[in-house]
Design a protein around this motif. Structure first.
Motif, PDB file in Angstrom:
ATOM      1  N   LYS A  57      34.740  -2.925  53.870  1.00  0.00           N
ATOM      2  CA  LYS A  57      35.032  -2.356  52.551  1.00  0.00           C
ATOM      3  C   LYS A  57      34.259  -3.106  51.468  1.00  0.00           C
ATOM      4  CE  LYS A  57      39.169  -0.303  51.867  1.00  0.00           C
ATOM      5  NZ  LYS A  57      40.609  -0.164  51.681  1.00  0.00           N
TER       6      LYS A  57
ATOM      7  N   ALA B 287      43.006   2.483  54.192  1.00  0.00           N
ATOM      8  CA  ALA B 287      42.741   2.796  52.784  1.00  0.00           C
ATOM      9  C   ALA B 287      43.500   1.844  51.865  1.00  0.00           C
ATOM     10  CB  ALA B 287      43.124   4.234  52.503  1.00  0.00           C
TER      11      ALA B 287
ATOM     12  N   ARG C 261      33.088   3.349  53.024  1.00  0.00           N
ATOM     13  CA  ARG C 261      34.201   4.201  52.596  1.00  0.00           C
ATOM     14  C   ARG C 261      35.322   4.075  53.634  1.00  0.00           C
ATOM     15  NH1 ARG C 261      29.752   7.537  51.053  1.00  0.00           N
ATOM     16  NH2 ARG C 261      29.925   8.208  48.888  1.00  0.00           N
ATOM     17  N   PRO C 262      36.593   4.191  53.216  1.00  0.00           N
ATOM     18  CA  PRO C 262      37.696   4.118  54.194  1.00  0.00           C
ATOM     19  C   PRO C 262      37.510   5.106  55.339  1.00  0.00           C
ATOM     20  CG  PRO C 262      38.567   3.997  51.985  1.00  0.00           C
ATOM     21  CD  PRO C 262      37.099   4.264  51.833  1.00  0.00           C
TER      22      PRO C 262
END
Lengths: 216, 407
Positions: free
Chosen positions: B317, B395, B322-323
């Motif tokens: 991250k 996330a 991106r998650p």
């Protein structure tokens, strides 16, 4: 021109205020050291400036971008394009080679470019260690891989959080020389340390105490 | 780059990978075995239930008329001829016995050979459609003057196996066995059809015929057809006609034998449907339970992997991944494990199905290869379902906290 600016920046964790109404600026191409004892808020400040963390109040501008106006995706894009990160614990992926670790940053930035990754590893003196995994590298070599990874996408700002904290004296000198060389070539370098000898190598020292700028 | 990461991380923790593969393997082995049983249970159960007797009764379309036994081989010429396990004509009447008293006889086939196209050595008769008949002695030979005496009749008259009776004053018949069926046959003298026709003076005739057919369980469509066949749409009619419902087979028998009326024995047909339906429901519940258990196992393993690799995730991250890129890594890893576990599970499931088939039905169940892609897809679905919830944690994982040891 300032590449980093904060105005009345505050970050609190519940009742603990880590960064307290802080207003600072860093000029483009400057080598600045954030210095302070443990708990002074320097790492929290670095995380906010590196778009790794949010803040409670105030304003932060990175190369003209107002962080308060950016969502997580916006901060991710800004981090990808403007910021290189060097960690005390290196944080290399253990099952990837030095070259692959560097190319990983390219992959998440845009596309992989092996010749460019080889070049940057050559620049930090690791041309002969491209295909070694982190476990087969010394601490100094691992930190140089970490620096190469931070630089491979050519970000204008390099944040180094205690980059020599896990290194012996000889490697410490090598890494500092490398950071100074990057600074001479026009890169903005922000060094976070509690070590006054290291901080003395910077153009300017910003001392922090309880989340505020401390002028002795 | 992503492929390399998946490859490296997949075999970097062999214990966790082996556990994921094993979890999916166990579930898919069970599921593919249950699927094989579900696919075959209809036929197998229908065969088992055939031991409870015929499920279609053929009678003359006009009351008082007879069936022409020459027409009966047409039963094996209908669209669903391969589902006709056997049939037995029936001709009832009374004749005089040795003591001058009357005795009720039933003419039928016992084990009558019948030339049928595509089926060598086809035999039909009570031996096939009424396997529940208990015979003390031996089955009569259809070509010889032999008979079975119903148990109650034999007891009343004092008849014994091997005894020769004289019927209609002049016809000697040897009692080859005593029959105990639990039904009306226990009061009858059961003889070969040809002998009954001769004794009763009705050559080539039968009152009725019992037909045993392999059928599929009744459902809404067959119920609709049963209520009113004319209410079916053309498409529904085609589906109904081309499905081995007891009602559609009965309809085809009527088409093949114009002078006959075919009546499904609903007690038997309905029992088949109910039992097969319940067994399939049970298998479905077991399959869902296996799916859920496996998904929970994969969820626990993935949650552990995410916790263990929090620093790596945080780094990715920090490097601007991106998650969903990171989630893709975990999903790809569990997918590879699922495909491996699923492939092994299919093989083990097949062996298990063979064993269960042998144990439950006395014959190994055939592998339904069509289920393999389905089971593999299910294996991947189990893994992705299990990984879905823990992967969502990615996330929420704050890189600053992990990389600086605050978490």
């Amino acid at each position: 021109m300032n590449i980093i600016e904060t105005h009345n920046l505050t970050k609190s964790f519940g009742s603990v205020i880590a960064v307290n109404d802080l207003t600072i600026s860093v000029r483009r191409g400057e080598f600045v050291a954030f210095m302070g004892a443990s708990g002074s808020g320097k790492t929290t400040l670095l995380n906010i400036l590196a778009c790794l963390d949010t803040f409670t109040s105030g304003e932060v501008f990175i190369d003209g971008h107002n962080l308060a106006a950016l969502d997580e995706e916006g901060r991710r894009v800004l981090r990808a394009n403007k910021i290189g990160l060097v960690f005390q614990q290196f944080h290399l992926i253990p099952y990837l080679t030095a070259l692959e670790n560097v190319m990983l940053a390219q992959h998440f930035h845009s596309v992989t470019d092996e010749p460019a990754a080889r070049q940057i590893l050559g620049d930090v003196g690791l041309a002969h260690r491209l295909h070694h995994r982190p476990g087969a590298l010394s601490g100094g070599e691992q930190q140089r891989v970490c620096i190469a990874r931070a630089l491979v996408n050519e970000p204008p700002i390099l944040f180094a959080d205690e980059p020599t904290g896990n290194l012996d004296e000889e490697n410490e000198c090598n890494i500092l020389a490398l950071l100074q060389d990057l600074h001479r070539r026009g890169r903005t370098v922000v060094l976070v340390t509690h070590n006054p000898d290291l901080a003395a190598r910077a153009d300017r020292i910003i001392r922090l105490h309880h989340g505020k700028v401390f002028e002795p | 780059m992503l492929t390399q990461m998946i490859f490296h991380s997949w075999h970097r923790n062999p214990r966790r990978t082996a556990l994921t593969v094993t979890t999916v393997f166990l579930a898919t082995a069970l599921i593919s075995a249950l699927l094989a049983i579900t696919v075959s249970v209809g036929d197998q159960m229908a065969r088992e239930l055939k031991s409870y007797g015929a499920n279609i009764l053929l009678e003359p379309a006009v009351d008082g008329d007879y069936l022409d036994t020459q027409d009966l081989p047409r039963i094996k010429e209908i669209f669903w001829r391969h589902n006709i396990l056997g049939f037995a004509p029936l001709l009832a009447g009374t004749v005089t016995a040795d003591d001058g008293g009357e005795v009720a006889i039933l003419g039928t086939f016992f084990d009558q050979p019948l030339p049928v196209e595509g089926e060598d050595d086809f035999h039909t008769g009570q031996k096939i459609i009424a396997p529940y008949w208990r015979i003390d002695g031996a089955w009569p030979d259809d070509a010889r003057p032999e008979a079975l005496a119903g148990a109650r009749l034999a007891e009343r008259r004092g008849w014994r196996v091997g005894q020769t009776l004289t019927l209609a004053g002049a016809r000697p018949v040897v009692l080859s066995g005593i029959l105990e069926s639990g039904g009306e046959e226990d009061e009858l003298l059961v003889v070969p059809l040809a002998l009954a026709q001769e004794l009763l003076g009705r050559p080539g005739r039968a009152d009725a015929a019992r037909v045993s057919a392999l059928t599929v369980p009744e459902n809404r469509l067959s119920a609709k057809a049963r209520a009113n066949r004319d209410a079916l749409t053309a498409e529904e009619y085609d589906v109904w006609y081309c499905t081995a419902y007891v009602s559609s087979i009965a309809h085809q028998l009527e088409e093949a034998l114009p002078g006959a009326r075919a009546r499904p024995v609903w007690q038997v047909a309905a029992s088949e449907g109910v039992i097969v339906g319940k067994v399939q429901l049970l298998l479905l519940v077991a399959t869902l339970a296996a799916l859920l258990a496996a998904a929970m196992g994969v969820a626990a393993l993935t949650a552990g992997a995410i916790l263990e690799r929090a620093a790596e995730i945080a780094l990715l991250k920090a490097l601007a991944a991106r998650p969903r890129h990171i989630a893709l890594l975990f999903h790809a890893e569990v997918t590879v494990s699922a495909l491996l576990g699923g492939a092994l599970g299919c093989g083990a499931g097949w062996l298990l199905a063979r064993h269960l088939g042998q144990t439950l039905f006395g014959a190994p169940l055939a592998m339904a290869w069509i289920t393999v892609p389905g089971v593999l897809a299910l294996a991947v679905a189990i893994a992705l379902l299990g990984a879905w919830l823990p992967v969502r944690q990615i996330a929420a994982l704050a890189p600053a906290e992990v990389l600086h040891g605050r978490r």
